[in-house]
Design a protein around this motif. Structure first.
Motif, mmCIF file in Angstrom:
data_model
loop_
_atom_site.group_PDB
_atom_site.id
_atom_site.type_symbol
_atom_site.label_atom_id
_atom_site.label_comp_id
_atom_site.label_asym_id
_atom_site.label_seq_id
_atom_site.Cartn_x
_atom_site.Cartn_y
_atom_site.Cartn_z
ATOM 1 N N VAL A 1 -3.314 0.281 15.628
ATOM 2 C CA VAL A 1 -4.117 0.916 14.577
ATOM 3 C C VAL A 1 -3.208 1.499 13.501
ATOM 4 C CG1 VAL A 1 -5.757 2.757 14.055
ATOM 5 C CG2 VAL A 1 -6.021 1.403 16.155
ATOM 6 N N VAL A 2 -2.201 2.257 13.925
ATOM 7 C CA VAL A 2 -1.256 2.856 12.964
ATOM 8 C C VAL A 2 -0.564 1.770 12.158
ATOM 9 C CG1 VAL A 2 0.838 4.262 12.715
ATOM 10 C CG2 VAL A 2 -0.884 4.885 14.410
ATOM 11 N N PHE A 3 -0.141 0.711 12.835
ATOM 12 C CA PHE A 3 0.577 -0.368 12.164
ATOM 13 C C PHE A 3 -0.335 -1.076 11.161
ATOM 14 C CE2 PHE A 3 2.326 -4.817 12.284
ATOM 15 C CZ PHE A 3 3.487 -4.522 11.593
ATOM 16 N N SER A 4 -1.604 -1.289 11.536
ATOM 17 C CA SER A 4 -2.546 -1.959 10.641
ATOM 18 C C SER A 4 -2.798 -1.120 9.387
ATOM 19 C CB SER A 4 -3.870 -2.230 11.358
ATOM 20 O OG SER A 4 -3.669 -3.061 12.472
ATOM 21 N N ILE A 5 -2.990 0.193 9.596
ATOM 22 C CA ILE A 5 -3.191 1.081 8.443
ATOM 23 C C ILE A 5 -1.931 1.132 7.583
ATOM 24 C CG2 ILE A 5 -3.677 3.462 7.739
ATOM 25 C CD1 ILE A 5 -5.310 3.772 10.303
ATOM 26 N N ASP A 6 -0.772 1.110 8.233
ATOM 27 C CA ASP A 6 0.501 1.121 7.506
ATOM 28 C C ASP A 6 0.605 -0.102 6.594
ATOM 29 O OD1 ASP A 6 3.331 2.344 7.314
ATOM 30 O OD2 ASP A 6 3.759 0.256 7.819
ATOM 31 N N LEU A 7 0.262 -1.273 7.129
ATOM 32 C CA LEU A 7 0.303 -2.486 6.323
ATOM 33 C C LEU A 7 -0.760 -2.477 5.231
ATOM 34 C CD1 LEU A 7 1.020 -5.366 8.875
ATOM 35 C CD2 LEU A 7 2.617 -4.144 7.400
ATOM 36 N N LEU A 8 -1.926 -1.908 5.540
ATOM 37 C CA LEU A 8 -2.980 -1.792 4.533
ATOM 38 C C LEU A 8 -2.513 -0.898 3.376
ATOM 39 C CD1 LEU A 8 -5.895 -2.392 3.644
ATOM 40 C CD2 LEU A 8 -6.614 -0.381 4.967
ATOM 41 N N CYS A 9 -1.869 0.204 3.725
ATOM 42 C CA CYS A 9 -1.325 1.090 2.680
ATOM 43 C C CYS A 9 -0.236 0.378 1.884
ATOM 44 C CB CYS A 9 -0.765 2.366 3.318
ATOM 45 S SG CYS A 9 -2.031 3.487 3.951
ATOM 46 N N ALA A 10 0.596 -0.389 2.577
ATOM 47 C CA ALA A 10 1.644 -1.145 1.890
ATOM 48 C C ALA A 10 1.029 -2.172 0.941
ATOM 49 C CB ALA A 10 2.544 -1.842 2.913
ATOM 50 N N LEU A 11 -0.059 -2.825 1.374
ATOM 51 C CA LEU A 11 -0.752 -3.777 0.526
ATOM 52 C C LEU A 11 -1.325 -3.082 -0.717
ATOM 53 C CD1 LEU A 11 -1.953 -6.607 0.034
ATOM 54 C CD2 LEU A 11 -3.927 -5.903 1.429
ATOM 55 N N THR A 12 -1.909 -1.902 -0.503
ATOM 56 C CA THR A 12 -2.483 -1.148 -1.623
ATOM 57 C C THR A 12 -1.409 -0.782 -2.638
ATOM 58 O OG1 THR A 12 -4.151 -0.232 -0.123
ATOM 59 C CG2 THR A 12 -3.824 0.907 -2.223
ATOM 60 N N ILE A 13 -0.257 -0.313 -2.142
ATOM 61 C CA ILE A 13 0.861 0.031 -3.030
ATOM 62 C C ILE A 13 1.285 -1.180 -3.838
ATOM 63 C CG2 ILE A 13 3.296 0.723 -3.061
ATOM 64 C CD1 ILE A 13 2.662 2.433 -0.544
ATOM 65 N N SER A 14 1.384 -2.322 -3.159
ATOM 66 C CA SER A 14 1.828 -3.549 -3.837
ATOM 67 C C SER A 14 0.839 -3.975 -4.917
ATOM 68 C CB SER A 14 1.987 -4.673 -2.815
ATOM 69 O OG SER A 14 2.899 -4.306 -1.806
ATOM 70 N N SER B 1 7.160 -6.787 -0.068
ATOM 71 C CA SER B 1 7.946 -7.691 -0.912
ATOM 72 C C SER B 1 7.251 -9.030 -1.101
ATOM 73 C CB SER B 1 9.339 -7.898 -0.298
ATOM 74 O OG SER B 1 10.013 -6.671 -0.185
ATOM 75 N N LEU B 2 6.741 -9.584 -0.001
ATOM 76 C CA LEU B 2 6.076 -10.883 -0.101
ATOM 77 C C LEU B 2 4.820 -10.799 -0.968
ATOM 78 C CD1 LEU B 2 6.418 -12.258 3.550
ATOM 79 C CD2 LEU B 2 7.669 -12.985 1.516
ATOM 80 N N VAL B 3 4.041 -9.721 -0.801
ATOM 81 C CA VAL B 3 2.838 -9.551 -1.631
ATOM 82 C C VAL B 3 3.222 -9.475 -3.105
ATOM 83 C CG1 VAL B 3 0.964 -7.972 -2.224
ATOM 84 C CG2 VAL B 3 1.430 -8.506 0.167
ATOM 85 N N LYS B 4 4.258 -8.681 -3.406
ATOM 86 C CA LYS B 4 4.678 -8.519 -4.796
ATOM 87 C C LYS B 4 5.250 -9.815 -5.366
ATOM 88 C CE LYS B 4 5.620 -3.545 -5.090
ATOM 89 N NZ LYS B 4 6.664 -2.534 -5.381
#
Length: 580
Positions: A16-29, A143-146
């Motif tokens: 759960v933490v990891f999924s939210i972490d990636l979601l936040c990373a996606l939002t930042i990107s 990085s990949l998203v960006k």
């Protein structure tokens, strides 16, 4: 892939933490990618209208940007805080697994490996793994998203210039992969070398009293300088490769800007691109280059984390040589009958220590093992609690093969008092209580009284709460030995092994401790390894062992009457005393 799957398994409790972490990373990107589009809209559409229209809409744009960057800040907090906490928890999980594996591994593993090197795997290796566990997936994802998002928009703005940039980017990644192989080798070498430094340091500090007593500080300094110098050379190689890596990637990143100017100028000259489009293109290059730099840093982080995890796996994948049989049952109602049936033992180098040993010891009997050093006496006793397994034959307790009972129950039935006593850092109370989990104060005091150490403990300012120092350095040899005896009293095993327990003590300490050992041996099967033959004269049976096996056996009087090896040992030890 096996290593990567194993590494990914540590994310499972934190999905759960990891999924939210990636979601936040996606939002930042996404927010970082969107900003140049908003700026492009403002410069080409909004700011091209009349003042009234601009003033009416600019507030909404500002409010939208504030909300976006507010959301970005919240996401950045989660990534920085919870993401790091997740990495720390994963590090803690790995450290726990590594420690538990160290507890499972057999004595033979510790015979082959250095403590300092093992400690470096628990500390420095796991720190780099933790950093990679958090930053690695997050940085790679952002990085990949960006990069992908930027490329799509760049191709949308002008596909020809986008292709030119793609060509330079491919060269950049090929260069990175080439350098990556070199970095992998050098980071593994770094790990080995820092392990050697830790080993040298641990060895020198553990033996500091010996070092100083021989005035060998310079010798230890030279030994440390050798391992430290090798580590320095490895680090120098590391930073040279990294220098080439960062220098080369920086040059190729510069080529991206050169490509924009040259190709962009050409396309503008041909009327295939406008100056505003080129300006927007340049903005996206900044969005594009930033994740490229992160990917480059990710390569270094990946190699450090991956090499550390490989060393971690080397220990985790080690199969303990001594384990419970699938159908092992607890050893219960122990009487203390011990049988060695055709027992043989060899170390890994195939050096034969014991060969076809046959001994029967009745419950409650006192048996002494004597003979020259290296004859296998301590090895024979180490086979009883399965610190090592027999190479041939079998050992029985109360008629049960010790390989058919659980290790915990077997070792609970055997108490050992050695010449080299190990006390843990802590208080006297804690060290005695080590013999029985959850022991009461009354039990601890009773054990201390039986070991003839109670009065001494009470004479200390803090009594049972007195600190013993590292390895018991604040106590004398006799005091440490009596605490160890108290520990075994508390354990209350049916089988007792005394491994030269009094050989390093003065006569007065030996007298006091021998009395404690005699008390401890009552109503127990006792095997004594002794060089001081005065301590075993009253043994029920004395067995003489050398490197060729059992030579003599019998009581003291019987062996003296035989006038063989034992009698010769006895005369050599006592002839001067008898003459006086």
């Amino acid at each position: 892939m096996k290593t990567i799957r194993h590494f990914i398994s540590y994310y499972r409790p934190y999905k759960v933490v990891f999924s939210i972490d990636l979601l936040c990373a996606l939002t930042i990107s996404i927010i970082d990618i969107v900003f140049p589009l908003i700026l492009d809209y403002c410069s080409t559409t909004l700011f091209a209208q009349d003042a009234t229209h601009i003033l009416r809409l600019v507030g909404f744009v500002a409010l939208g940007l504030v909300l976006l960057y507010g959301l970005r800040s919240v996401c950045r907090y989660y990534v920085s805080a919870q993401g790091h906490i997740m990495g720390a928890r994963m590090e803690s999980d790995m450290r726990r697994d590594l420690f538990e594996q160290y507890q499972r591994l057999s004595f033979s593993y510790y015979d082959r490996h250095n403590t300092g090197i093992m400690m470096s795997r628990v500390t420095s290796d796991l720190f780099d793994i933790s950093e990679f566990a958090h930053h690695g997936p997050e940085n790679l994802f952002i990085s990949l998203v960006k990069v992908v998002g930027s490329f799509l928009i760049l191709f949308f703005i002008n596909w020809k210039l986008g292709l030119a940039l793609l060509a330079v980017t491919i060269v950049l990644f090929v260069f990175s992969l080439f350098q990556n192989k070199k970095m992998k080798r050098v980071f593994m070498d770094n790990r080995r070398k820092i392990g050697e430094v830790n080993a040298s340091l641990q060895d020198s500090l553990a033996g500091i009293r010996v070092v100083q007593s021989f005035a060998n500080e310079d010798k230890e300094r030279r030994k440390f300088e050798m391992s430290n110098g090798r580590y320095l050379d490895s680090k120098i190689d590391n930073y040279r490769i990294m220098g080439w890596y960062y220098g080369g990637t920086n040059f190729l990143q510069g080529l991206l800007y050169v490509t924009i100017i040259v190709c962009g100028g050409y396309l503008i000259a041909k009327g295939q691109m406008s100056a505003i489009e080129l300006a927007t293109f340049a903005l996206y290059i900044n969005v594009f280059v930033s994740p490229l730099e992160i990917l480059i840093e990710f390569t270094e982080m990946f190699q450090k984390g991956f090499s550390g995890f490989k060393r971690f796996e080397e220990v985790i994948d080690e199969i303990p040589e001594i384990t419970n049989a699938p159908d092992a049952k607890p050893l219960s109602d122990v009487k203390g009958v011990i049988d060695f049936e055709h027992v043989g033992f060899s170390y890994e180098d195939n050096e034969t220590i014991l060969d076809d040993v046959n001994i029967h010891i009745k419950a409650g009997r006192k048996v002494a093992l004597v003979g020259p050093s290296g004859g296998g006496k301590t090895t024979l006793c180490s086979l009883i609690p399965r610190f090592y397994d027999v190479s041939q034959g079998r050992i029985l307790i109360d008629g049960k093969d010790i390989r058919a009972v659980t290790l915990e129950s077997l070792r609970q039935a055997v108490g050992i008092v050695q010449q080299d006593v190990y006390l843990f850092g802590g208080t006297i109370r804690e060290n005695i209580a080590y013999g029985k989990d959850g022991a009461s104060d009354e039990e601890i005091v009773a054990a201390a009284k039986k070991a003839n150490i109670h009065d001494f403990i009470l004479s200390l300012p803090d009594g049972y709460d007195s600190y013993v120092g590292e390895r018991g350095t604040r106590l004398s040899g006799g005091q440490k030995q009596r605490i160890a005896i108290a520990r075994v009293f508390l354990k209350d095993p049916k089988i007792l092994v005394l491994d030269e327990a009094t050989s390093a003590l003065d006569n007065e300490s030996e007298r006091v401790i021998q009395a404690a050992l005699d008390e401890l041996a009552k109503e127990r099967t006792c095997i004594t390894i002794a060089h001081r033959l005065s301590t075993i004269k009253n043994a029920d049976e004395i067995i003489v062992i050398d490197d060729e096996g059992i030579k003599e056996r019998g009581s003291h009087d019987e062996l003296m009457a035989e006038n063989g090896i034992y009698a010769n040992y006895y005369r050599l030890q006592f002839q001067d005393r008898e003459e006086r």
